[in-house]
Design an enzyme around this catalytic site. Structure first.
Site, PDB file in Angstrom:
ATOM      1  N   ASN A   1       3.448  11.879  -1.647  1.00  0.00           N
ATOM      2  CA  ASN A   1       3.805  13.134  -0.966  1.00  0.00           C
ATOM      3  C   ASN A   1       2.566  13.960  -0.620  1.00  0.00           C
ATOM      4  O   ASN A   1       2.384  15.088  -1.060  1.00  0.00           O
ATOM      5  CB  ASN A   1       4.815  13.953  -1.797  1.00  0.00           C
ATOM      6  CG  ASN A   1       4.300  14.336  -3.180  1.00  0.00           C
ATOM      7  OD1 ASN A   1       3.374  13.715  -3.699  1.00  0.00           O
ATOM      8  ND2 ASN A   1       4.890  15.356  -3.767  1.00  0.00           N
TER       9      ASN A   1
ATOM     10  N   HIS B   1      12.651   9.265  -7.925  1.00  0.00           N
ATOM     11  CA  HIS B   1      12.751  10.698  -8.266  1.00  0.00           C
ATOM     12  C   HIS B   1      14.219  11.057  -8.088  1.00  0.00           C
ATOM     13  O   HIS B   1      14.749  10.981  -6.980  1.00  0.00           O
ATOM     14  CB  HIS B   1      11.854  11.497  -7.314  1.00  0.00           C
ATOM     15  CG  HIS B   1      12.034  12.977  -7.365  1.00  0.00           C
ATOM     16  ND1 HIS B   1      11.046  13.833  -7.802  1.00  0.00           N
ATOM     17  CD2 HIS B   1      13.073  13.778  -7.031  1.00  0.00           C
ATOM     18  CE1 HIS B   1      11.473  15.084  -7.729  1.00  0.00           C
ATOM     19  NE2 HIS B   1      12.701  15.081  -7.253  1.00  0.00           N
TER      20      HIS B   1
ATOM     21  N   ASP C   1       3.242  12.922 -14.398  1.00  0.00           N
ATOM     22  CA  ASP C   1       3.626  13.735 -13.231  1.00  0.00           C
ATOM     23  C   ASP C   1       2.569  14.815 -12.977  1.00  0.00           C
ATOM     24  O   ASP C   1       2.906  15.957 -12.638  1.00  0.00           O
ATOM     25  CB  ASP C   1       5.021  14.364 -13.410  1.00  0.00           C
ATOM     26  CG  ASP C   1       5.584  14.877 -12.088  1.00  0.00           C
ATOM     27  OD1 ASP C   1       4.955  14.648 -11.032  1.00  0.00           O
ATOM     28  OD2 ASP C   1       6.656  15.517 -12.099  1.00  0.00           O
TER      29      ASP C   1
ATOM     30  N   HIS D   1      -1.941  22.423  -8.737  1.00  0.00           N
ATOM     31  CA  HIS D   1      -1.798  23.499  -7.744  1.00  0.00           C
ATOM     32  C   HIS D   1      -2.873  24.531  -8.043  1.00  0.00           C
ATOM     33  O   HIS D   1      -3.355  24.630  -9.178  1.00  0.00           O
ATOM     34  CB  HIS D   1      -0.416  24.157  -7.853  1.00  0.00           C
ATOM     35  CG  HIS D   1       0.716  23.257  -7.447  1.00  0.00           C
ATOM     36  ND1 HIS D   1       0.919  22.865  -6.141  1.00  0.00           N
ATOM     37  CD2 HIS D   1       1.703  22.677  -8.172  1.00  0.00           C
ATOM     38  CE1 HIS D   1       1.996  22.080  -6.088  1.00  0.00           C
ATOM     39  NE2 HIS D   1       2.484  21.937  -7.308  1.00  0.00           N
TER      40      HIS D   1
ATOM     41  N   GLY E   1       5.389  22.068 -10.571  1.00  0.00           N
ATOM     42  CA  GLY E   1       4.370  21.105 -10.997  1.00  0.00           C
ATOM     43  C   GLY E   1       3.339  21.671 -11.946  1.00  0.00           C
ATOM     44  O   GLY E   1       2.952  22.834 -11.851  1.00  0.00           O
TER      45      GLY E   1
HETATM   46  O1  DOR Z   1       6.944  19.285 -10.588  1.00  0.00           O
HETATM   47  C1  DOR Z   1       6.797  18.468  -9.697  1.00  0.00           C
HETATM   48  N1  DOR Z   1       5.758  18.513  -8.861  1.00  0.00           N
HETATM   49  N2  DOR Z   1       7.727  17.522  -9.536  1.00  0.00           N
HETATM   50  C2  DOR Z   1       7.726  16.693  -8.496  1.00  0.00           C
HETATM   51  O2  DOR Z   1       8.588  15.866  -8.425  1.00  0.00           O
HETATM   52  C3  DOR Z   1       6.698  16.815  -7.443  1.00  0.00           C
HETATM   53  C4  DOR Z   1       5.482  17.433  -7.974  1.00  0.00           C
HETATM   54  C5  DOR Z   1       4.513  17.873  -6.913  1.00  0.00           C
HETATM   55  O3  DOR Z   1       4.242  17.131  -5.994  1.00  0.00           O
HETATM   56  O4  DOR Z   1       3.975  18.991  -7.029  1.00  0.00           O
END
Ligand code: DOR
Length: 424
Positions: free
Chosen positions: A94, A179, A305, A309, A324
């Protein structure tokens, strides 16, 4: 180049043995495992009081490269992995653009090769642009070396389309990493749907949002005979569903993330988005079921995971911030502290869930400490205590709910193909 790792306890999930021995490494491979080796090595690592384990393999990492390099790059993610004891990581697709064709797969793989840090395997998206409308260019991505298909970040809601993807996964002999989240049911949820969160006036995500898709995907795996791997399971019923599926002989494996076996929604201190991830932190009952599922080997894998950020992205409160948290540099210590030290898992099970099982699921000749095998290793001190400080992270992301947590278990060295890429 001869590397000697001395005086450690070698944990080999390949034959489930623990042995006090020296490990001699030559030309990227394990040459000899035996006590008290007398060799003139070019480099010696003292592993007294440490375990020598197969390097950790993280099946679930977000590198944010290409497109969001301000959050993480292939290089900073690889460094964070090395710091956390990981020698192989699987990058989720992604990114911007989405990894839905061989060009983007090659971009990540080439960057990783040039760096010569950890092994990075780029997973391919299931659908073009992760839009859920038509299949991505799966054949070309398989040729480029993807280890599996994943729409991570979301679910392919069209079951027929997902079934077609599973059929292709069987043809190309790769797993599907799922997912599980019903996008119609999630609505504007940001945390777990429970009384504690209701009091804080945060919209909730119920367990059923996850469970209905887990059930659907298990049925699709039964139908197609695809190897289904369930990402970041967080509910108590996910464990029951996986157990049932395994009893029926369906090809399913499942992963649990450290935050889901360590924290509950009650640990959320207030409007702090470092506690926001998807799936969300659940209840005590869910956490206990996940731990029991790991202990009973119903749940196969511990994966992070890792989702970096920026502080600005996360600084806007739980309702608005992205989901995330980072995980590469806290996973081993949290597993030791919460699961091994408390008696849920043995050190052997830790090695299985963090190396051996991921290697088997991904079809990699890794995850063991045996003569003749690639020297991807971690030297891990299970007794060393420290306090987690995000300022120590090598990731660009500092978004963790574990700042200030006292943990046990420190990575002392990470070795990839015989090269020491991290030493404390
Ligand atoms: O907490 C998450 N962050 N869960 C996810 O499935 C995607 C991920 C992200 O890409 O930030």
């Amino acid at each position: 180049m001869l590397l000697l790792i001395q005086n450690g306890t070698v944990v080999n999930p390949g034959d489930r043995t623990e042995l006090k021995a020296d490990v001699l490494v030559e030309d990227g491979k394990i040459k000899k495992i035996a006590p008290k080796q007398k060799v003139k090595a070019d480099r010696v690592i003292d592993a007294s009081d440490c375990y020598v384990m197969p390097g950790f393999i993280d099946m679930h990492v977000h590198l944010r490269d290409p497109g969001m390099e301000h959050k993480e790059t292939v290089e900073t993610g690889a460094k964070a992995a090395a710091h956390g004891g990981f020698t192989t990581i699987v990058a989720m697709p992604n990114t911007k653009p989405v990894v839905d064709n061989s060009d983007v797969v090659n971009y990540v793989h080439n960057k990783a090769k040039d760096m010569r840090l950890v092994h990075i395997l780029q997973a391919g998206a299931v659908t073009r642009g992760q839009r859920g409308e038509e299949l991505a260019d799966i054949e070309s991505m398989v040729e480029a070396g993807i280890p599996g298909l994943s729409e991570d970040g979301k679910t392919v809601m069209n079951a027929q389309l997902y079934r077609e993807a599973m059929t292709l996964a069987v043809k190309y002999d790769i797993p599907v990493l799922s997912h599980c989240e019903d996008s119609n049911m999630v609505q504007n949820g940001v945390v777990n749907a429970d009384e504690v969160m209701e009091k804080m006036r945060f919209p909730g995500i119920s367990n059923s949002v996850e469970d209905v898709i887990i059930a659907r995907d298990i049925m699709l795996a039964k139908d197609t005979k695809a190897a289904l791997h369930l990402c970041h399971c967080s509910t108590k019923d996910s464990v029951r569903l996986v157990e049932l599926a395994k009893q029926e002989g369906i090809r399913v494996t499942a992963e649990v993330c450290p935050h889901h076996f360590t924290l509950t929604s009650e640990d959320i201190p207030g409007d702090d988005a470092n506690f926001k991830m998807n799936p969300p932190l659940r209840t005590k009952e869910d956490v206990e079921a996940l731990k029991q599922g790991l202990k009973a080997d119903i749940m196969d894998v511990i994966a992070t995971d890792h989702a970096p950020h920026t502080a600005i992205d996360k600084g806007v409160g739980i309702k608005k911030a992205p989901f995330g948290i980072v995980g590469l540099e806290t996973a081993a210590a949290l597993t030791m502290t919460e699961l091994v030290d408390t008696g849920y898992l043995t050190i052997m099970q830790m090695a299985e869930k963090m190396s051996y099982n991921p290697a088997r699921i991904l079809g990699l000749d890794k995850g063991v400490v045996e003569e003749g095998k690639p020297a991807d290793l971690v030297v891990f001190n299970a007794e060393k205590q420290y306090v987690i400080d995000p300022a120590d992270f090598w990731s660009k992301g500092r978004n963790t709910p574990f700042a200030g947590k006292k943990v046990k278990g420190m990575v002392m060295a990470t070795i990839v193909d015989g090269r020491v890429i991290y030493e404390k």
